[in-house]
Scaffold this active site. Structure first.
Site, PDB file in Angstrom:
ATOM      1  N   LYS A 153       0.664   2.193  -9.331  1.00 49.52           N
ATOM      2  CA  LYS A 153       1.602   1.260  -9.934  1.00 49.52           C
ATOM      3  C   LYS A 153       1.740   1.562 -11.427  1.00 49.52           C
ATOM      4  O   LYS A 153       0.739   1.658 -12.145  1.00 49.52           O
ATOM      5  CB  LYS A 153       1.125  -0.187  -9.737  1.00 49.52           C
ATOM      6  CG  LYS A 153       1.191  -0.661  -8.290  1.00 49.52           C
ATOM      7  CD  LYS A 153       2.620  -0.873  -7.830  1.00 49.52           C
ATOM      8  CE  LYS A 153       2.666  -1.565  -6.475  1.00 49.52           C
ATOM      9  NZ  LYS A 153       4.045  -1.840  -6.042  1.00 49.52           N
ATOM     10  N   ASP A 177       5.018   4.082  -8.352  1.00 51.43           N
ATOM     11  CA  ASP A 177       5.948   2.965  -8.172  1.00 51.43           C
ATOM     12  C   ASP A 177       6.085   2.239  -9.500  1.00 51.43           C
ATOM     13  O   ASP A 177       5.137   1.617  -9.977  1.00 51.43           O
ATOM     14  CB  ASP A 177       5.419   2.024  -7.094  1.00 51.43           C
ATOM     15  CG  ASP A 177       6.379   0.885  -6.772  1.00 51.43           C
ATOM     16  OD1 ASP A 177       7.469   0.834  -7.383  1.00 51.43           O
ATOM     17  OD2 ASP A 177       6.042   0.063  -5.908  1.00 51.43           O
ATOM     18  N   GLU A 203       8.939   5.644  -6.523  1.00 54.27           N
ATOM     19  CA  GLU A 203       9.503   4.477  -5.852  1.00 54.27           C
ATOM     20  C   GLU A 203      10.140   3.534  -6.876  1.00 54.27           C
ATOM     21  O   GLU A 203       9.522   3.202  -7.888  1.00 54.27           O
ATOM     22  CB  GLU A 203       8.407   3.754  -5.073  1.00 54.27           C
ATOM     23  CG  GLU A 203       8.911   2.648  -4.170  1.00 54.27           C
ATOM     24  CD  GLU A 203       7.790   2.026  -3.354  1.00 54.27           C
ATOM     25  OE1 GLU A 203       7.899   0.829  -3.024  1.00 54.27           O
ATOM     26  OE2 GLU A 203       6.790   2.728  -3.066  1.00 54.27           O
ATOM     27  N   ASP A 228      13.141   0.490  -3.072  1.00 54.70           N
ATOM     28  CA  ASP A 228      12.361  -0.661  -2.616  1.00 54.70           C
ATOM     29  C   ASP A 228      13.155  -1.926  -2.918  1.00 54.70           C
ATOM     30  O   ASP A 228      13.838  -2.479  -2.056  1.00 54.70           O
ATOM     31  CB  ASP A 228      10.995  -0.688  -3.271  1.00 54.70           C
ATOM     32  CG  ASP A 228      10.123  -1.855  -2.771  1.00 54.70           C
ATOM     33  OD1 ASP A 228      10.606  -2.659  -1.959  1.00 54.70           O
ATOM     34  OD2 ASP A 228       8.961  -1.960  -3.200  1.00 54.70           O
ATOM     35  N   LYS A 250      10.500  -3.408   3.820  1.00 57.08           N
ATOM     36  CA  LYS A 250       9.451  -4.427   3.870  1.00 57.08           C
ATOM     37  C   LYS A 250       9.838  -5.457   4.936  1.00 57.08           C
ATOM     38  O   LYS A 250      10.933  -6.039   4.884  1.00 57.08           O
ATOM     39  CB  LYS A 250       9.312  -5.132   2.512  1.00 57.08           C
ATOM     40  CG  LYS A 250       8.994  -4.197   1.332  1.00 57.08           C
ATOM     41  CD  LYS A 250       7.550  -3.770   1.342  1.00 57.08           C
ATOM     42  CE  LYS A 250       7.204  -2.929   0.107  1.00 57.08           C
ATOM     43  NZ  LYS A 250       7.303  -3.662  -1.166  1.00 57.08           N
TER      44      LYS A 250
END
Length: 339
Positions: A153, A177, A203, A228, A250
Site C-alpha cells: 500500500k 496499490d 493498482e 479498483d 470486489k
C-alpha cells in the site's frame, strides 16, 4: 428460507493503513440463510469510503426480510433478480447473495466452483498486503509473514524510496496499490522506477473519476494498471476496458458472486486481466472469493490472514501460500464464533 443477521467486530493483528485511512478493527455483517437443514453464510463489511455501515446494512436488509424469507428456492440467479428488484445496495446484496450461493451449493452437495464447471487446479497465489506505515514497521510485517507475493500500500511523497527499502529485504513479487493518491505524471514516473524494483503492476493510481488522466497513463505506463475504485459495478467494466489493463472486482462493491461472475466474463471479452480482491473480510467472505480462483489471473484474498482471530472455517491458506478449498458444498463455510 430463514434469515439471520449478526454484526461482528473483526480485530486486526496490526493497524492497517492506506493512503486515506488507518484502522485496527473491521465491522462486518454476517448473513445466514437456512433451508432444508442447511445453512448458507454471506458477509459484507462496513466501508467509510463508500458510506457503508453495518447498522445501515441491517436496517436495509430488515426491510426486505419478508420478501427474502418467502423466496421459494435457492437458485442464485433468480434470487439475485429479487435482490435487484428490492433495490438493495450492492453491499447488502453481497451478504445475501453469498449466503444464497453457499446454501445452494450445500443443498446440492457440491462446491460452487464445480457447479460453475471449473476445476480447482493451477490456482493463482494470493498476495499478502502490507499496509502503509513507517518503513521499519512495513519491513517487520514482511518478516513476520514471509510470502511469495506482496501487495504494498502506497500513497506518500516517498513511495519509490519506500519500495526500494522493502526490496532490500525480500525477493518476492511486489504489487503496489496507491488507492487513488497519485497524479498521471507521478504514475508514469513511478512506474518506470517501480518496474526496476520488481513490481508486477500498479493498482488504482489515480482518483476513480480521473478518466482523462487514466487515458494518459494507459498509453504511457511501462507497468500494467489495474482498476479498483474505478471498477465498482458491472456497468464500469466496459469503460475500464479503454483505460486499464485489468480490473480488480470486489464482491462487496459489485453485489456478490452473481454479478462478479458476469463482470469476469465481460472483462475476458475485452481482453482485461481479472483480479478479485477482498475488504478485510473473515473466512466467510474469503471462502466465497476462493470459489472464483479458477477464473482469475490475480487474487487478493488475504483478509482473514490479517485478523487477530477469525470467526469461521472454510478455505485454508497455508503458510506456504497454498490454497486448500473445502470439499463440502457451496463456499464450505462453517461458523466458529458464537454469533
Amino acid at each position: 428460507m430463514k434469515l439471520t443477521l449478526h454484526a461482528h467486530q473483526l480485530e486486526l493483528a496490526h493497524t492497517f493503513g492506506i493512503s486515506r485511512e488507518r484502522y485496527d478493527r473491521q465491522p462486518t455483517l454476517i448473513a445466514c440463510l437456512e433451508s432444508g437443514g442447511k445453512k448458507g453464510y454471506g458477509e459484507a463489511t462496513s466501508n467509510p469510503y463508500y458510506g457503508v455501515t453495518v447498522e445501515g446494512l441491517i436496517k436495509e436488509i430488515e426491510k426486505a426480510r419478508s420478501a427474502v424469507e418467502a423466496f421459494p428456492n435457492t437458485d442464485p440467479e433468480a434470487f439475485y433478480e429479487l435482490l435487484e428488484n428490492l433495490e438493495l445496495t450492492p453491499f447488502a446484496r453481497c451478504a445475501l447473495d453469498l449466503a444464497c450461493n453457499d446454501l445452494h451449493g450445500k443443498l446440492l452437495g457440491k462446491p460452487l466452483y464445480a457447479i460453475w464447471g471449473t476445476a480447482a487446479r493451477d490456482l493463482p497465489v494470493t498476495n499478502f498486503t502490507i499496509g502503509l506505515d513507517t518503513p521499519e514497521k512495513m519491513v517487520a510485517k514482511m518478516q513476520e509473514r514471509p510470502w511469495p507475493v506482496y501487495k504494498i500500500k502506497l500513497g506518500t511523497d516517498r513511495d519509490v524510496a519506500l519500495v526500494r527499502e522493502l526490496r532490500q529485504h525480500t525477493d518476492a513479487v511486489f504489487r503496489v496499490d496507491a488507492n487513488c493518491a497519485w497524479t498521471a505524471g507521478e504514475t508514469l514516473d513511478n512506474a518506470r522506477a517501480l518496474k526496476e524494483l520488481g513490481v508486477e503492476f500498479i493498482e488504482q493510481p489515480l482518483p476513480a473519476d480521473d478518466w482523462e488522466g487514466m487515458e494518459q497513463v494507459a498509453h504511457g505506463s511501462v507497468l500494467p494498471i489495474i482498476a479498483d475504485e474505478s471498477c465498482i459495478v458491472e456497468s464500469d467494466v466496459d469503460r475500464c476496458g479503454l483505460h486499464f489493463n485489468g480490473i480488480n472486482i470486489k464482491l462487496t462493491k459489485c453485489g456478490g458472486l452473481t454479478p462478479a461472475r458476469r463482470m469476469i466474463r465481460r472483462g475476458r471479452e475485452l481482453g482485461l486481466k481479472i483480479m478479485v480482491g477482498c475488504m478485510t473480510e473473515s473466512t466467510v467472505g474469503i471462502s466465497a472469493i476462493a470459489q472464483l480462483l479458477p477464473q482469475l489471473d490475480y487474487v487478493d484474498m488475504d483478509g482473514a490472514l490479517l485478523l487477530r482471530s477469525d470467526i469461521a472455517r472454510g478455505v485454508v491458506i497455508t503458510d506456504d501460500a497454498e490454497v486448500i478449498l473445502p470439499e463440502t458444498g457451496g463456499s464450505g463455510v462453517v461458523l466458529t464464533a458464537d454469533l
